[in-house]
Design a protein around this motif. Structure first.
Motif, PDB file in Angstrom:
ATOM      1  N   ASP A 285       4.137   7.124  -6.482  1.00  0.00           N
ATOM      2  CA  ASP A 285       3.411   8.179  -7.188  1.00  0.00           C
ATOM      3  C   ASP A 285       3.472   9.524  -6.463  1.00  0.00           C
ATOM      4  O   ASP A 285       2.842  10.487  -6.897  1.00  0.00           O
ATOM      5  N   GLY A 286       4.195   9.568  -5.358  1.00  0.00           N
ATOM      6  CA  GLY A 286       4.390  10.849  -4.665  1.00  0.00           C
ATOM      7  C   GLY A 286       3.209  11.297  -3.821  1.00  0.00           C
ATOM      8  O   GLY A 286       3.091  12.480  -3.495  1.00  0.00           O
ATOM      9  N   ILE A 287       2.331  10.368  -3.451  1.00  0.00           N
ATOM     10  CA  ILE A 287       1.098  10.735  -2.745  1.00  0.00           C
ATOM     11  C   ILE A 287       1.335  10.743  -1.233  1.00  0.00           C
ATOM     12  O   ILE A 287       1.709   9.718  -0.654  1.00  0.00           O
ATOM     13  N   PRO A 288       1.115  11.902  -0.584  1.00  0.00           N
ATOM     14  CA  PRO A 288       1.351  11.982   0.861  1.00  0.00           C
ATOM     15  C   PRO A 288       0.225  11.329   1.665  1.00  0.00           C
ATOM     16  O   PRO A 288      -0.926  11.315   1.245  1.00  0.00           O
ATOM     17  N   LEU A 289       0.595  10.831   2.852  1.00  0.00           N
ATOM     18  CA  LEU A 289      -0.365  10.145   3.711  1.00  0.00           C
ATOM     19  C   LEU A 289      -0.913  11.047   4.806  1.00  0.00           C
ATOM     20  O   LEU A 289      -1.852  10.673   5.491  1.00  0.00           O
ATOM     21  N   ALA A 290      -0.291  12.187   5.015  1.00  0.00           N
ATOM     22  CA  ALA A 290      -0.795  13.107   6.041  1.00  0.00           C
ATOM     23  C   ALA A 290      -0.361  14.509   5.647  1.00  0.00           C
ATOM     24  O   ALA A 290       0.595  14.689   4.886  1.00  0.00           O
ATOM     25  N   GLN A 291      -1.079  15.482   6.163  1.00  0.00           N
ATOM     26  CA  GLN A 291      -0.711  16.872   5.897  1.00  0.00           C
ATOM     27  C   GLN A 291      -0.597  17.623   7.218  1.00  0.00           C
ATOM     28  O   GLN A 291      -1.480  17.527   8.068  1.00  0.00           O
ATOM     29  N   PHE A 292       0.509  18.342   7.374  1.00  0.00           N
ATOM     30  CA  PHE A 292       0.699  19.179   8.548  1.00  0.00           C
ATOM     31  C   PHE A 292       0.748  20.639   8.105  1.00  0.00           C
ATOM     32  O   PHE A 292       1.271  20.954   7.035  1.00  0.00           O
ATOM     33  N   THR A 293       0.224  21.516   8.949  1.00  0.00           N
ATOM     34  CA  THR A 293       0.231  22.942   8.653  1.00  0.00           C
ATOM     35  C   THR A 293       1.489  23.586   9.226  1.00  0.00           C
ATOM     36  O   THR A 293       1.875  23.281  10.358  1.00  0.00           O
TER      37      THR A 293
ATOM     38  N   TYR B 120       0.839  -1.208   0.000  1.00  0.00           N
ATOM     39  CA  TYR B 120       0.000   0.000   0.000  1.00  0.00           C
ATOM     40  C   TYR B 120       0.870   1.253   0.000  1.00  0.00           C
ATOM     41  O   TYR B 120       0.730   2.140  -0.848  1.00  0.00           O
ATOM     42  N   ARG B 121       1.828   1.310   0.934  1.00  0.00           N
ATOM     43  CA  ARG B 121       2.639   2.520   1.028  1.00  0.00           C
ATOM     44  C   ARG B 121       3.617   2.643  -0.132  1.00  0.00           C
ATOM     45  O   ARG B 121       3.865   3.741  -0.632  1.00  0.00           O
ATOM     46  N   ASP B 122       4.185   1.511  -0.568  1.00  0.00           N
ATOM     47  CA  ASP B 122       5.134   1.583  -1.685  1.00  0.00           C
ATOM     48  C   ASP B 122       4.475   2.174  -2.927  1.00  0.00           C
ATOM     49  O   ASP B 122       5.080   2.990  -3.631  1.00  0.00           O
TER      50      ASP B 122
END
Lengths: 100, 130
Positions: free
Chosen positions: B74-82, B67-69
Protein backbone atom coordinates in the motif's frame (compact mmCIF):
# COMPACT_ATOMS: atom_id res chain seq x y z
CA UNK A 1 -21.45 -2.04 -16.00
CA UNK A 2 -23.41 1.20 -16.45
CA UNK A 3 -25.02 0.84 -13.03
CA UNK A 4 -21.61 0.30 -11.44
CA UNK A 5 -20.34 3.40 -13.23
CA UNK A 6 -23.13 5.66 -12.01
CA UNK A 7 -22.94 4.23 -8.51
CA UNK A 8 -19.19 4.92 -8.46
CA UNK A 9 -19.62 8.49 -9.64
CA UNK A 10 -22.47 9.24 -7.24
CA UNK A 11 -20.15 9.65 -4.25
CA UNK A 12 -18.31 12.97 -3.81
CA UNK A 13 -15.31 11.34 -2.12
CA UNK A 14 -14.89 8.98 -5.06
CA UNK A 15 -15.05 11.92 -7.47
CA UNK A 16 -12.29 13.60 -5.44
CA UNK A 17 -10.23 10.39 -5.62
CA UNK A 18 -10.60 10.51 -9.42
CA UNK A 19 -9.43 14.16 -9.33
CA UNK A 20 -6.40 13.08 -7.31
CA UNK A 21 -5.58 10.33 -9.81
CA UNK A 22 -5.52 12.82 -12.70
CA UNK A 23 -2.60 14.58 -10.99
CA UNK A 24 -0.21 11.68 -11.53
CA UNK A 25 -0.69 8.17 -12.83
CA UNK A 26 0.57 5.23 -10.84
CA UNK A 27 -0.13 6.17 -7.23
CA UNK A 28 0.08 3.98 -4.17
CA UNK A 29 -2.75 3.97 -1.65
CA UNK A 30 -0.48 5.99 0.64
CA UNK A 31 0.07 8.69 -2.00
CA UNK A 32 -3.66 8.92 -2.74
CA UNK A 33 -4.34 9.39 0.98
CA UNK A 34 -1.59 12.03 1.23
CA UNK A 35 -3.10 13.96 -1.67
CA UNK A 36 -6.58 13.72 -0.17
CA UNK A 37 -5.36 15.19 3.12
CA UNK A 38 -3.57 17.95 1.21
CA UNK A 39 -6.95 18.74 -0.32
CA UNK A 40 -8.28 18.95 3.22
CA UNK A 41 -10.62 16.06 2.64
CA UNK A 42 -11.11 15.52 6.35
CA UNK A 43 -11.61 12.41 8.37
CA UNK A 44 -11.27 9.72 5.74
CA UNK A 45 -9.42 6.64 6.81
CA UNK A 46 -7.06 4.61 4.66
CA UNK A 47 -9.47 1.70 4.92
CA UNK A 48 -12.30 3.86 3.59
CA UNK A 49 -10.16 5.09 0.70
CA UNK A 50 -9.26 1.49 -0.05
CA UNK A 51 -12.95 0.56 -0.18
CA UNK A 52 -13.76 3.53 -2.43
CA UNK A 53 -10.94 2.46 -4.75
CA UNK A 54 -12.45 -1.02 -4.95
CA UNK A 55 -15.78 0.49 -6.09
CA UNK A 56 -13.98 2.62 -8.69
CA UNK A 57 -12.02 -0.40 -9.88
CA UNK A 58 -15.20 -2.42 -10.17
CA UNK A 59 -16.65 0.32 -12.39
CA UNK A 60 -13.55 0.23 -14.59
CA UNK A 61 -12.50 3.78 -13.68
CA UNK A 62 -9.40 2.69 -11.79
CA UNK A 63 -6.95 0.03 -12.78
CA UNK A 64 -4.45 -1.47 -10.39
CA UNK A 65 -1.15 -3.00 -11.32
CA UNK A 66 1.42 -4.79 -9.25
CA UNK A 67 5.10 -4.15 -9.71
CA UNK A 68 7.07 -6.45 -7.50
CA UNK A 69 5.99 -5.74 -3.92
CA UNK A 70 4.20 -2.51 -4.82
CA UNK A 71 0.66 -1.84 -5.99
CA UNK A 72 -0.13 1.22 -8.11
CA UNK A 73 -3.45 2.76 -9.16
CA UNK A 74 -4.11 4.33 -12.56
CA UNK A 75 -7.10 6.31 -13.78
CA UNK A 76 -9.04 5.00 -16.80
CA UNK A 77 -11.71 7.40 -18.01
CA UNK A 78 -12.72 5.22 -20.99
CA UNK A 79 -15.97 4.04 -19.32
CA UNK A 80 -17.14 7.67 -19.17
CA UNK A 81 -17.52 7.55 -22.97
CA UNK A 82 -20.62 5.40 -22.45
CA UNK A 83 -22.32 8.42 -20.91
CA UNK A 84 -21.56 10.70 -23.86
CA UNK A 85 -22.63 8.00 -26.31
CA UNK A 86 -25.91 7.39 -24.49
CA UNK A 87 -26.75 11.08 -24.18
CA UNK A 88 -24.72 12.82 -26.87
CA UNK A 89 -24.08 16.50 -26.23
CA UNK A 90 -25.12 18.89 -29.01
CA UNK A 91 -22.24 20.04 -31.17
CA UNK A 92 -21.61 23.66 -30.22
CA UNK A 93 -18.35 24.06 -32.10
CA UNK A 94 -19.82 25.34 -35.38
CA UNK A 95 -21.57 28.67 -36.05
CA UNK A 96 -24.96 28.90 -34.38
CA UNK A 97 -28.02 29.20 -36.59
CA UNK A 98 -29.99 30.79 -33.79
CA UNK A 99 -28.67 34.30 -34.39
CA UNK A 100 -31.63 36.66 -34.77
CA UNK B 1 11.28 11.89 27.80
CA UNK B 2 12.92 12.04 24.40
CA UNK B 3 13.44 9.68 21.51
CA UNK B 4 16.92 8.20 21.72
CA UNK B 5 16.57 5.25 19.38
CA UNK B 6 14.12 3.99 16.84
CA UNK B 7 14.33 0.95 14.62
CA UNK B 8 13.58 -0.55 11.25
CA UNK B 9 13.58 -4.27 10.57
CA UNK B 10 16.08 -5.26 7.89
CA UNK B 11 16.37 -8.49 5.94
CA UNK B 12 20.16 -8.55 6.02
CA UNK B 13 22.14 -6.39 8.44
CA UNK B 14 25.33 -6.23 6.36
CA UNK B 15 23.40 -5.20 3.26
CA UNK B 16 21.37 -2.72 5.30
CA UNK B 17 24.52 -1.14 6.77
CA UNK B 18 25.89 -0.67 3.26
CA UNK B 19 22.68 0.93 2.02
CA UNK B 20 22.15 3.18 5.03
CA UNK B 21 25.79 4.40 5.06
CA UNK B 22 26.98 4.30 1.43
CA UNK B 23 23.74 5.33 -0.27
CA UNK B 24 21.81 7.32 2.34
CA UNK B 25 24.89 8.78 4.03
CA UNK B 26 24.38 7.80 7.67
CA UNK B 27 27.38 6.76 9.78
CA UNK B 28 27.75 3.64 11.89
CA UNK B 29 27.48 4.27 15.63
CA UNK B 30 27.29 0.90 17.42
CA UNK B 31 28.07 -2.58 16.14
CA UNK B 32 27.91 -5.16 18.91
CA UNK B 33 27.73 -8.93 18.26
CA UNK B 34 24.64 -10.49 19.86
CA UNK B 35 25.42 -14.14 19.27
CA UNK B 36 24.70 -15.98 16.06
CA UNK B 37 24.71 -13.56 13.16
CA UNK B 38 22.69 -10.84 14.88
CA UNK B 39 24.29 -7.54 15.76
CA UNK B 40 23.23 -4.49 17.75
CA UNK B 41 23.78 -2.24 14.78
CA UNK B 42 22.89 1.45 14.84
CA UNK B 43 23.51 4.40 12.54
CA UNK B 44 23.24 8.14 13.11
CA UNK B 45 23.17 11.24 10.99
CA UNK B 46 26.63 12.72 10.32
CA UNK B 47 25.06 16.08 11.21
CA UNK B 48 24.03 14.81 14.67
CA UNK B 49 26.37 12.01 15.82
CA UNK B 50 24.97 12.28 19.35
CA UNK B 51 21.39 12.40 18.14
CA UNK B 52 18.72 9.77 17.64
CA UNK B 53 20.09 6.39 16.62
CA UNK B 54 18.44 4.16 14.06
CA UNK B 55 18.65 0.47 14.94
CA UNK B 56 18.92 -1.86 11.94
CA UNK B 57 17.12 -4.77 13.54
CA UNK B 58 17.08 -8.33 12.18
CA UNK B 59 13.74 -9.20 10.58
CA UNK B 60 13.69 -12.85 11.52
CA UNK B 61 10.48 -12.88 13.55
CA UNK B 62 7.68 -14.56 11.55
CA UNK B 63 5.32 -11.62 12.12
CA UNK B 64 7.64 -9.18 10.37
CA UNK B 65 7.28 -10.34 6.78
CA UNK B 66 3.47 -10.26 6.48
CA UNK B 67 3.39 -6.97 8.38
CA UNK B 68 5.91 -5.27 6.11
CA UNK B 69 4.64 -6.84 2.89
CA UNK B 70 1.16 -5.47 3.56
CA UNK B 71 2.53 -1.97 4.25
CA UNK B 72 4.85 -1.96 1.23
CA UNK B 73 2.00 -3.06 -1.05
CA UNK B 74 0.00 0.00 0.00
CA UNK B 75 3.03 2.29 -0.17
CA UNK B 76 3.08 3.07 3.57
CA UNK B 77 6.50 4.18 4.88
CA UNK B 78 7.86 2.87 8.17
CA UNK B 79 10.09 5.82 9.01
CA UNK B 80 10.55 9.42 7.99
CA UNK B 81 13.85 11.24 7.61
CA UNK B 82 14.25 14.98 7.18
CA UNK B 83 16.29 16.37 4.27
CA UNK B 84 17.02 19.95 3.21
CA UNK B 85 15.64 19.47 -0.29
CA UNK B 86 13.46 16.48 -1.18
CA UNK B 87 13.72 17.08 -4.92
CA UNK B 88 17.53 17.24 -4.85
CA UNK B 89 17.65 14.11 -2.71
CA UNK B 90 15.20 12.40 -5.07
CA UNK B 91 17.50 13.16 -8.00
CA UNK B 92 20.61 12.04 -6.12
CA UNK B 93 19.13 8.76 -4.88
CA UNK B 94 17.41 7.97 -8.19
CA UNK B 95 20.80 8.40 -9.85
CA UNK B 96 22.17 5.78 -7.47
CA UNK B 97 19.45 3.35 -8.50
CA UNK B 98 17.11 3.82 -5.55
CA UNK B 99 13.50 2.97 -6.40
CA UNK B 100 10.89 5.56 -5.40
CA UNK B 101 7.25 4.54 -4.98
CA UNK B 102 6.23 8.18 -4.59
CA UNK B 103 7.93 10.99 -6.45
CA UNK B 104 8.29 14.36 -4.70
CA UNK B 105 4.85 15.59 -3.70
CA UNK B 106 4.16 19.10 -2.45
CA UNK B 107 1.47 19.09 0.19
CA UNK B 108 1.21 22.62 1.46
CA UNK B 109 4.44 23.58 3.21
CA UNK B 110 5.77 20.01 3.30
CA UNK B 111 7.31 18.12 0.39
CA UNK B 112 7.62 14.35 0.69
CA UNK B 113 8.81 11.38 -1.32
CA UNK B 114 8.90 7.64 -0.57
CA UNK B 115 11.61 5.14 -1.53
CA UNK B 116 12.43 1.46 -1.03
CA UNK B 117 15.37 0.89 1.33
CA UNK B 118 16.11 -2.50 -0.33
CA UNK B 119 15.93 -4.12 3.12
CA UNK B 120 12.17 -4.60 3.15
CA UNK B 121 10.90 -1.13 4.07
CA UNK B 122 9.57 2.00 2.50
CA UNK B 123 11.09 5.21 3.87
CA UNK B 124 9.67 8.70 3.57
CA UNK B 125 11.86 11.76 3.19
CA UNK B 126 10.43 15.19 3.92
CA UNK B 127 11.41 18.82 4.03
CA UNK B 128 9.94 20.49 7.05
CA UNK B 129 8.62 24.03 6.90
CA UNK B 130 11.13 26.50 8.29
Amino acid sequence: MADDLFKALADPTRRTILDVLTERSGQTLFEICSRLSAKRQPGISRQAVSQHLAVLENAGLVETRREGRYKFHDLDTAPLRQIAERWPAPDTSGPEESTP
Amino acid sequence: MKIHLTSVFVNDQAKALAFYTEILGFVKKHDVPLGGEDRWLTVVSPDAPGGTELLLEPAGHPAVKPYRDALVQDGIPLAQFTVDDVKAEYERLSGLGVRFTQEPLEAGPVTTAVFDDTCGNLIQIATQPQ
